[in-house]
Design an enzyme around this catalytic site. Structure first.
Site, PDB file in Angstrom:
ATOM      1  N   GLU A  53      -0.943  -8.786   4.624  1.00  0.00           N
ATOM      2  CA  GLU A  53      -0.804  -8.883   6.085  1.00  0.00           C
ATOM      3  C   GLU A  53      -2.147  -8.776   6.797  1.00  0.00           C
ATOM      4  OE1 GLU A  53      -0.438  -6.208   4.393  1.00  0.00           O
ATOM      5  OE2 GLU A  53      -0.856  -4.405   5.567  1.00  0.00           O
TER       6      GLU A  53
ATOM      7  N   HIS B 124      -3.485  -5.785   0.714  1.00  0.00           N
ATOM      8  CA  HIS B 124      -2.833  -6.065   1.998  1.00  0.00           C
ATOM      9  C   HIS B 124      -2.770  -7.563   2.352  1.00  0.00           C
ATOM     10  CE1 HIS B 124      -2.652  -1.871   3.505  1.00  0.00           C
ATOM     11  NE2 HIS B 124      -3.677  -1.715   2.692  1.00  0.00           N
TER      12      HIS B 124
ATOM     13  N   CYS C 103       0.853  -1.197   0.000  1.00  0.00           N
ATOM     14  CA  CYS C 103       0.000   0.000   0.000  1.00  0.00           C
ATOM     15  C   CYS C 103       0.890   1.249   0.000  1.00  0.00           C
ATOM     16  CB  CYS C 103      -0.954  -0.042   1.175  1.00  0.00           C
ATOM     17  SG  CYS C 103      -2.328   1.110   1.033  1.00  0.00           S
TER      18      CYS C 103
END
Lengths: 227, 83
Positions: A196, A194, A86
């Site tokens: 994560e 994302h 990002c």
């Protein structure tokens, strides 16, 4: 494996990144404030999402000029892995570690939802655990994720297999549906969605697990003799 | 001292989502006949003068103020008004 998560003023996915590698994967990790940090003893650098420096001037432009990014460049030149997600991806393009740039989403709106991605290249240290063409679900959360590069740069990306993830249904207008690219050498990956935040099925998806696991397994194969 | 005004615009041919949204708003307000709307930035600098002034400005533009991947820049130099 020891991860450094770099924290800039305005980073806001740093805890998610730390949680993913430290709590979910059980690897070593530190949150490192960007000032006076030393990256020498880390195996991989993670540059998290957020709004570093309030997105002033251009997303990632100010963070790209920081001293810690010089260290990230040196780390990358030694062939060690760097992952920017990002705003982290924006910082990597602004610092020239990855080609291209980001513009406002085509619909001029901030978007925050799950997206389906296609794994275009699974012959990387980040994606060897996926099948080529596999569909994965990662959340996106960005207002300026509209990846741009000129035709010549795009042909280079294609020729060198640098496009790692594409959007199945392009949400933001990115050139060639690009969601994630790597450098020619294959050790620096930038990704707008994302992974994560896709580490636990109870939170919507655990498709990001394979990315971090691939990275750890490939690192062990290379650097740990008894692995 | 010089006052330097840097104008940064998206390169020709690069789609400008903000410009497009503004254009649609202008049309919604009844302003027909606006055929293109593009958004840029203006950055004003007060700088010490010198023979390398233009070189310094271009260097700053290429390294930070503009992103050469998607943006063009131009600048104007005038005498700084002393406060």
């Amino acid at each position: 494996m020891k991860f450094a998560v770099i924290v800039f003023p305005g980073s806001n996915c740093d805890r998610d990144m730390y949680h993913a590698v430290k709590e979910v994967l059980g690897e070593e990790a530190d949150l490192l404030w960007y000032e006076n940090s030393n990256l020498e003893n880390y195996d991989a650098i993670l540059i998290p999402g957020g709004f570093s420096y309030g997105d002033y001037l251009r997303c990632g432009a100010v963070a790209a000029t920081s001293d810690v990014m010089k260290q990230v460049r040196e780390h990358a030149e030694r062939g060690k892995p760097v992952l920017g997600v990002c705003n982290g991806f924006q910082i990597l393009t602004e610092s020239g570690l990855l080609p291209g740039a980001f513009m406002r989403n085509q619909n001029v709106s901030f978007m925050c939802h799950q997206e389906e991605l296609v794994v275009e290249n699974n012959e990387t240290v980040f994606t060897s655990g996926y099948e080529k063409g596999e569909i994965v679900r990662f959340p996106i959360a960005h207002g300026e994720g509209n990846y741009f590069c000129d035709e010549e740069a795009l042909q280079q990306l294609k020729a060198n297999n640098q496009i790692v993830f594409t959007y199945k249904n392009n949400p933001n207008g990115s050139v060639s549906d690009i969601a994630g690219i790597m450098n020619k050498e294959g050790n620096v990956l930038g990704l707008m969605p994302h992974p994560e935040r896709a580490m636990e099925a109870i939170l919507g998806s655990d498709d990001g697990m394979k990315l971090f696991k691939s990275l750890v397994e490939n690192w062990r194969k290379t650097y740990v003799t008894n692995a | 001292m010089k006052k330097v005004t840097v104008y940064i615009t998206l390169k020709a041919g690069v789609l400008d989502p903000q410009g497009k949204a503004i254009q649609e708003s202008l049309t919604a307000l009844g302003y027909e006949g606006v055929t293109d709307t593009r958004v840029g930035k203006v950055i004003e600098l007060n700088m010490e003068d010198g023979p390398d002034l233009e070189v310094r400005i271009k260097d700053m533009c290429n390294k930070l103020l503009a992103n050469p991947v998607m943006e063009d820049y131009r600048f104007e130099v005038e005498e700084a008004v002393q406060a």
